[in-house]
Design a protein around this motif. Structure first.
Motif, PDB file in Angstrom:
ATOM      1  N   CYS A 476       0.868  -1.181   0.000  1.00  0.00           N
ATOM      2  CA  CYS A 476       0.000   0.000   0.000  1.00  0.00           C
ATOM      3  C   CYS A 476       0.902   1.227   0.000  1.00  0.00           C
ATOM      4  N   ASP A 479       0.178   3.800   3.060  1.00  0.00           N
ATOM      5  CA  ASP A 479       0.642   3.331   4.364  1.00  0.00           C
ATOM      6  C   ASP A 479       2.163   3.203   4.394  1.00  0.00           C
ATOM      7  N   SER A 480       2.744   2.766   3.286  1.00  0.00           N
ATOM      8  CA  SER A 480       4.193   2.658   3.219  1.00  0.00           C
ATOM      9  C   SER A 480       4.827   4.033   3.372  1.00  0.00           C
ATOM     10  N   ILE A 513      -2.976  -3.287  -2.719  1.00  0.00           N
ATOM     11  CA  ILE A 513      -4.106  -3.533  -1.824  1.00  0.00           C
ATOM     12  C   ILE A 513      -5.435  -3.132  -2.473  1.00  0.00           C
ATOM     13  N   ARG A 537       3.725  -2.725   8.768  1.00  0.00           N
ATOM     14  CA  ARG A 537       2.305  -2.437   9.007  1.00  0.00           C
ATOM     15  C   ARG A 537       1.481  -2.555   7.727  1.00  0.00           C
ATOM     16  N   GLN A 538       1.991  -2.016   6.629  1.00  0.00           N
ATOM     17  CA  GLN A 538       1.235  -2.054   5.384  1.00  0.00           C
ATOM     18  C   GLN A 538       1.179  -3.478   4.820  1.00  0.00           C
ATOM     19  N   GLU A 540       1.076  -6.212   6.804  1.00  0.00           N
ATOM     20  CA  GLU A 540       0.093  -6.872   7.667  1.00  0.00           C
ATOM     21  C   GLU A 540      -1.334  -6.507   7.243  1.00  0.00           C
ATOM     22  N   LYS A 541      -1.532  -5.272   6.828  1.00  0.00           N
ATOM     23  CA  LYS A 541      -2.847  -4.845   6.376  1.00  0.00           C
ATOM     24  C   LYS A 541      -3.249  -5.594   5.102  1.00  0.00           C
ATOM     25  N   TYR A 542      -2.302  -5.770   4.192  1.00  0.00           N
ATOM     26  CA  TYR A 542      -2.563  -6.493   2.944  1.00  0.00           C
ATOM     27  C   TYR A 542      -2.873  -7.958   3.231  1.00  0.00           C
ATOM     28  N   ALA A 544      -4.088  -9.224   5.958  1.00  0.00           N
ATOM     29  CA  ALA A 544      -5.411  -9.318   6.584  1.00  0.00           C
ATOM     30  C   ALA A 544      -6.515  -9.276   5.531  1.00  0.00           C
ATOM     31  N   ARG A 545      -6.334  -8.463   4.509  1.00  0.00           N
ATOM     32  CA  ARG A 545      -7.327  -8.399   3.441  1.00  0.00           C
ATOM     33  C   ARG A 545      -7.354  -9.699   2.631  1.00  0.00           C
ATOM     34  N   GLU A 548      -9.366 -12.053   4.688  1.00  0.00           N
ATOM     35  CA  GLU A 548     -10.796 -11.724   4.640  1.00  0.00           C
ATOM     36  C   GLU A 548     -11.468 -12.318   3.408  1.00  0.00           C
TER      37      GLU A 548
END
Length: 592
Positions: A476, A479-480, A513, A537-538, A540-542, A544-545, A548
């Motif tokens: 992302c 976020d990066s 993302i 962090r970015q 981990e966000k990816y 998680a998606r 999902e």
């Protein structure tokens, strides 16, 4: 030797960089080597024959320098391999380590320049600011330059009176301007060629009293050398008829330049006589020269390799200068050059094919990082490991790569990420049409920018790839940008035309993302927990998606970005990638 033993032996084989001598004491030099299993700094005295290890750090040492008089060895010590720390030094003959500027807070390294008088100029970036500090022996450091846009020290005259600074004050980190200042900060001169035409400083002449500065300009759609006197303003452009991007270095007497020319993934050396203007080709084997330097005897030493031959340090006299300790790396296969018509012009790619098995092969598209770099006909343990495992390897010098002129490098504008992947898709279709690649068993992989393109490709080209492997990727852009090192924020602004707040649509359109719902293929992500370049962090966000939406994925996290300097960690990661690719392409394991 079995395939697994062979590819691991290439990583374990001892390697070293080209020794860098002290300009005023050429018998004293430093180099970096992985002899202990971690890349560290070594000192070498050609007179006494003594070689000793200088640094010994868990995640290795990436940056080092020697002062012109050969008295001190400098290196950058980061914390846990996170590329954030401070400069240290040690006497050349050995002794206690000491901080170069104990009164300065830590930061991200952006270069160091050393004088014969003991004065040092060091660049550090932190908290949204780039600073260049002057350090005099026994005195507190002073700030020479400070700006919110990227800047780094490019050189210092031997007497320490002038300092060259590359800066992006005009808003373009990828095409910087070059300024020379005195120790009090007063500007002596500046070269700025306007938008899209950077001027990059390489270093002052290595002779006391000589204030000429060697740099690279982009006035004719490629990087070419220029010799500039910042006091008088006199400029001397060095022009070559031969194609390719150019680099240069002073000869020790400052009467000539060593010109290094990079064309179609291979290197060439020339000597340019500044007195008479003559240009002489220096005979070298076909392949890639990672580093080259003129020596006081008039000859040139260089580190050379090809895709099939491991690295060796040679001399223009025809001799092998020094051999790394331990057994040599096993050879690999030569590459095939291919040219494919893409939507933005002809794309040059390199293909490596297994010696065993029959085409069409399961194929790995190994995308280079940067994007301001390119793949070459150089020895690569990573590429060779894939070939030993039965995969064909395709490396694409997509738009944005260096080595093909400024227009090609500058093509990444607006539609970042999608431009490179369009070139990759064109090459993929070509190798399929040629019967080299099995279209149902293609793997997209890369590190850094190549890892970013892998994630973006899995989301925007979901029907092309059987699997993806992304190492330290950008998932992302927004976020990066928030979490990454200062120099990379400057790079992001230059590449995408501003910050995320200024260009939200571009950041979103180029972010993997955004397309995570379209991913169909399994993906392996490798990430450094302390990585300031591709923050966790970015990622981990990816991930998680992905979870999902029920997409198959695997994550391997390791301690630091500096793990790339540790041989055992590189072997672990390569083995993980090979196994993942085998699983999802059903590639047969070759033991011969």
């Amino acid at each position: 030797m079995k395939a697994e033993e062979r590819w691991q032996a290439r990583f374990r084989a001892s390697r070293m960089t080209l020794p860098t001598p002290a300009s005023q004491a050429p018998n004293r030099s430093i180099y970096r080597s992985n002899a202990t299993g971690t890349w560290e700094v070594y000192a070498r005295d050609r007179v006494t024959g003594v070689t000793r290890q200088v640094t010994d750090r868990p995640w290795g040492t990436a940056y080092a320098a020697i002062d012109p008089g050969g008295q001190w060895i400098y290196w950058f010590a980061d914390t846990d391999g996170d590329d954030f720390g401070s400069w240290w030094r040690q006497p050349f003959t050995g002794g206690p380590d000491e901080p170069v500027a104990p009164d300065l807070p830590p930061g991200q390294p952006a270069g160091i320049a050393l004088s014969a008088t003991g004065v040092a100029a060091i660049s550090l970036a932190s908290e949204g600011t780039f600073r260049i500090h002057l350090v005099h022996p026994g005195r507190p450091a002073t700030t020479l330059y400070e700006h919110t846009e990227a800047a780094w020290v490019a050189g210092m005259t031997l007497d320490g009176s002038l300092v060259a600074i590359n800066h992006a004050e005009y808003g373009d980190f990828r095409h910087p301007a070059l300024r020379v200042v005195r120790q009090n900060g007063d500007t002596v001169g500046e070269l700025h060629d306007g938008p899209g035409k950077g001027v990059v400083g390489l270093g002052f002449a290595p002779v006391l009293g000589d204030r000429r500065l060697l740099a690279l300009h982009e006035r004719r759609d490629r990087r070419e050398p220029i010799v500039w006197d910042p006091v008088t303003g006199e400029q001397r452009e060095i022009w070559l008829r031969d194609p390719g991007d150019l680099n240069a270095e002073w000869y020790p007497d400052a009467r000539g330049l060593l010109i290094m020319r990079d064309h179609r993934a291979r290197s060439h050396l020339h000597r340019y006589d500044l007195t008479g203007g003559g240009l002489t080709l220096i005979d070298t084997p076909r392949g890639v020269i990672e580093e080259a330097a003129p020596r006081s005897g008039g000859h040139v030493e260089y580190s050379w390799s090809s895709a099939s031959h491991p690295p060796v340090i040679r001399s223009s006299t025809g001799q092998v200068v020094v051999n790394a300790s331990g057994p040599p790396a096993p050879p690999s296969v030569p590459i095939q050059d291919v040219d494919v018509e893409g939507e933005g012009g002809r794309v040059h790619a390199l293909v490596s094919k297994p010696e065993a098995g029959a085409a069409p092969f399961p194929t790995v598209f190994l995308l280079h990082g940067g994007p301001d770099t390119h793949d070459r006909d150089a020895f690569s343990p990573e590429t060779a490991a894939w070939v030993d495992a039965g995969f064909a390897v395709v490396r694409v010098n997509y738009r944005g790569s260096t080595g093909y002129g400024s227009t090609w490098r500058n093509a990444l504008h607006g539609d970042v990420g999608h431009i490179e992947l369009a070139d990759v898709a064109a090459v993929r279709q070509w190798v399929i049409d040629q019967g080299i690649c099995d279209p149902s068993r293609t793997v997209l992989t890369g590190t850094g920018w190549g890892g970013y393109l892998t994630l973006l490709g899995l989301g925007t080209q979901p029907d092309l790839w059987a699997a993806g492997i992304a190492a330290v990727p950008i998932a992302c852009h927004r976020d990066s940008y928030e979490d990454e090192a200062e120099s990379l924020r400057a790079f992001h602004r230059a590449l995408l035309g501003g910050s995320p707040d200024e260009q939200p649509d571009r950041y979103a359109a180029s972010s993997p993302i955004t397309y995570v719902e379209q991913v169909k293929s399994p993906v392996l992500i490798l990430a450094g927990e302390n990585d300031s370049r591709c923050p966790m962090r970015q990622i981990e966000k990816y991930v998680a998606r992905l979870a999902e939406h029920g997409r198959e994925h695997q994550v391997y996290a390791y301690d630091a970005v500096g793990a790339s300097l540790v041989v055992s960690e590189r072997i672990t990661q390569t083995a993980l990638q090979l196994e993942f690719a085998r699983k999802h392409t059903s590639a047969m394991k070759i033991d011969g």
